[in-house]
Design an enzyme around this catalytic site. Structure first.
Site, mmCIF file in Angstrom:
data_model
loop_
_atom_site.group_PDB
_atom_site.id
_atom_site.type_symbol
_atom_site.label_atom_id
_atom_site.label_comp_id
_atom_site.label_asym_id
_atom_site.label_seq_id
_atom_site.Cartn_x
_atom_site.Cartn_y
_atom_site.Cartn_z
ATOM 1 N N SER A 71 -4.729 7.663 -0.485
ATOM 2 C CA SER A 71 -4.789 7.742 0.972
ATOM 3 C C SER A 71 -4.729 9.189 1.468
ATOM 4 O O SER A 71 -4.205 10.074 0.793
ATOM 5 C CB SER A 71 -3.625 6.974 1.598
ATOM 6 O OG SER A 71 -3.596 5.653 1.127
HETATM 7 N N1 SAH Z 1 -0.956 3.746 -2.493
HETATM 8 C C1 SAH Z 1 -2.078 4.240 -3.275
HETATM 9 C C2 SAH Z 1 -3.398 3.989 -2.587
HETATM 10 C C3 SAH Z 1 -3.987 2.826 -3.192
HETATM 11 S S1 SAH Z 1 -5.595 2.288 -2.732
HETATM 12 C C4 SAH Z 1 -1.931 5.687 -3.658
HETATM 13 O O1 SAH Z 1 -0.988 6.358 -3.223
HETATM 14 O O2 SAH Z 1 -2.766 6.143 -4.438
HETATM 15 C C5 SAH Z 1 -5.223 0.547 -2.751
HETATM 16 C C6 SAH Z 1 -4.869 -0.026 -4.090
HETATM 17 O O3 SAH Z 1 -4.564 -1.402 -3.874
HETATM 18 C C7 SAH Z 1 -6.000 0.003 -5.116
HETATM 19 O O4 SAH Z 1 -5.561 0.669 -6.267
HETATM 20 C C8 SAH Z 1 -6.288 -1.484 -5.392
HETATM 21 O O5 SAH Z 1 -6.632 -1.744 -6.745
HETATM 22 C C9 SAH Z 1 -4.968 -2.124 -5.018
HETATM 23 N N2 SAH Z 1 -5.012 -3.548 -4.671
HETATM 24 C C10 SAH Z 1 -5.942 -4.232 -3.965
HETATM 25 N N3 SAH Z 1 -5.604 -5.522 -3.847
HETATM 26 C C11 SAH Z 1 -4.415 -5.684 -4.499
HETATM 27 C C12 SAH Z 1 -3.551 -6.793 -4.744
HETATM 28 N N4 SAH Z 1 -3.818 -8.025 -4.287
HETATM 29 N N5 SAH Z 1 -2.428 -6.577 -5.450
HETATM 30 C C13 SAH Z 1 -2.114 -5.341 -5.934
HETATM 31 N N6 SAH Z 1 -2.905 -4.260 -5.751
HETATM 32 C C14 SAH Z 1 -4.033 -4.419 -5.038
#
Ligand code: SAH
Length: 209
Positions: A60
Site C-alpha cells: 500500500s
Molecule cells: N498489507 C499488505 C498489502 C497487501 S495487498 C502490505 O503491507 O504489503 C492485499 C493482500 O491481501 C494480497 O497479498 C492478497 O493476496 C491478500 N488477500 C486477498 N484476499 C485475501 C483473503 N481472503 N485472505 C487473506 N489474504 C487475502
C-alpha cells in the site's frame, strides 16, 4: 538506523496530508520499507506510492498505511488482526504500536516470504497464517483492532465483526471496482456497529477461496 533524506521527506509529506499521530509517524519512520519491496523498486521505496510486490499484489501507499494505522487507535496492550499480509510492511508498522499482530495471507508464496522477512528484521510479535482471512482467526479472538488490506465487494464478512472485541475498531476498504471503493471505520459497542466513511481508496480485491 537513522532515517535518510528520502525517509524524512516522506514523513513530512505524510504529516502535511493529515497523518498527525506522532506514534504512527515514528513507526513508519523506523520501518525500512526498502526491505519490503522487490529489488528493482528499492529506489522508489520512500516515494508515497503503492508498488508491485509480485503475484499481482501491491504494497500500500505509505499515506494509506498511515491513515489506516491512525484510524485503528492502537494502544500498547492491543491484540490486532490483519487480513492480507502481502509483503508484511503494514504488519511491521502495526507491531510497533501494539502487543501482538496476527496476520493472514492467502497467497502461499507471499506469506512465506513475509514470514521470513519479518523474522530476519526482528518483528517478533507478528504471527502469520496462510489461509482465507475473511474467516478471521477464531482461536485468537477477540481482537481489539482489525484491519483489512484487501477490499470486500459489498460488506465486511460477519465473522470479522464477531471476532472484534467490545469497543473494538475495524478498518476496511469496501467496494466492487477499484474505481468505486471507500475506506470505512467501524466501532463495535455491544450489539451495535457504528460506521464512518473515511476516504476513497484503491485496493486489490479480497479473494474468497
Ligand atoms: N498489507 C499488505 C498489502 C497487501 S495487498 C502490505 O503491507 O504489503 C492485499 C493482500 O491481501 C494480497 O497479498 C492478497 O493476496 C491478500 N488477500 C486477498 N484476499 C485475501 C483473503 N481472503 N485472505 C487473506 N489474504 C487475502
Amino acid at each position: 538506523m537513522k532515517p535518510g533524506p528520502r525517509q524524512i521527506r516522506l514523513i513530512m509529506e505524510l504529516r502535511a496530508e493529515g497523518i498527525t499521530d506522532p506514534d504512527v509517524l515514528g513507526a513508519i519512520e523506523r520501518t525500512p520499507r526498502e526491505e519490503f519491496v522487490p529489488e528493482q523498486f528499492r529506489i522508489q521505496a520512500y516515494d508515497n506510492t503503492a508498488l508491485p510486490i509480485g503475484q499481482g499484489q501491491t504494497i500500500s501507499q505509505p499515506f494509506i498505511v498511515g491513515l489506516m494505522t491512525q484510524a485503528l487507535e492502537l494502544f500498547s496492550r492491543a491484540k490486532v488482526l490483519e487480513i492480507g499480509t502481502g509483503c508484511g510492511y503494514q504488519a511491521a508498522v502495526l507491531s510497533q504500536l501494539c502487543r501482538r499482530v496476527y496476520t493472514i495471507e492467502r497467497h502461499r508464496t507471499l506469506a512465506r516470504a513475509a514470514i521470513k522477512r519479518l523474522q530476519v528484521l526482528g518483528y517478533s510479535n507478528v504471527t502469520t497464517m496462510i489461509g482465507d482471512g475473511a474467516k478471521g482467526w477464531p482461536e485468537q479472538a477477540p481482537f481489539d483492532c482489525i484491519i483489512a488490506t484487501a477490499a470486500a465487494p459489498l460488506e465486511v464478512p460477519q465473522e470479522l465483526f464477531d471476532q472484534l472485541a467490545d469497543g473494538g475498531i475495524l478498518v476496511a476498504p469496501i467496494g466492487r471496482s477499484p474505481m468505486d471503493q471507500h475506506l470505512w471505520r467501524y466501532r463495535k459497542s455491544g450489539d451495535q456497529i457504528a460506521k464512518e466513511r473515511l476516504c476513497a481508496v484503491r485496493f486489490v480485491p479480497l479473494v474468497r477461496d
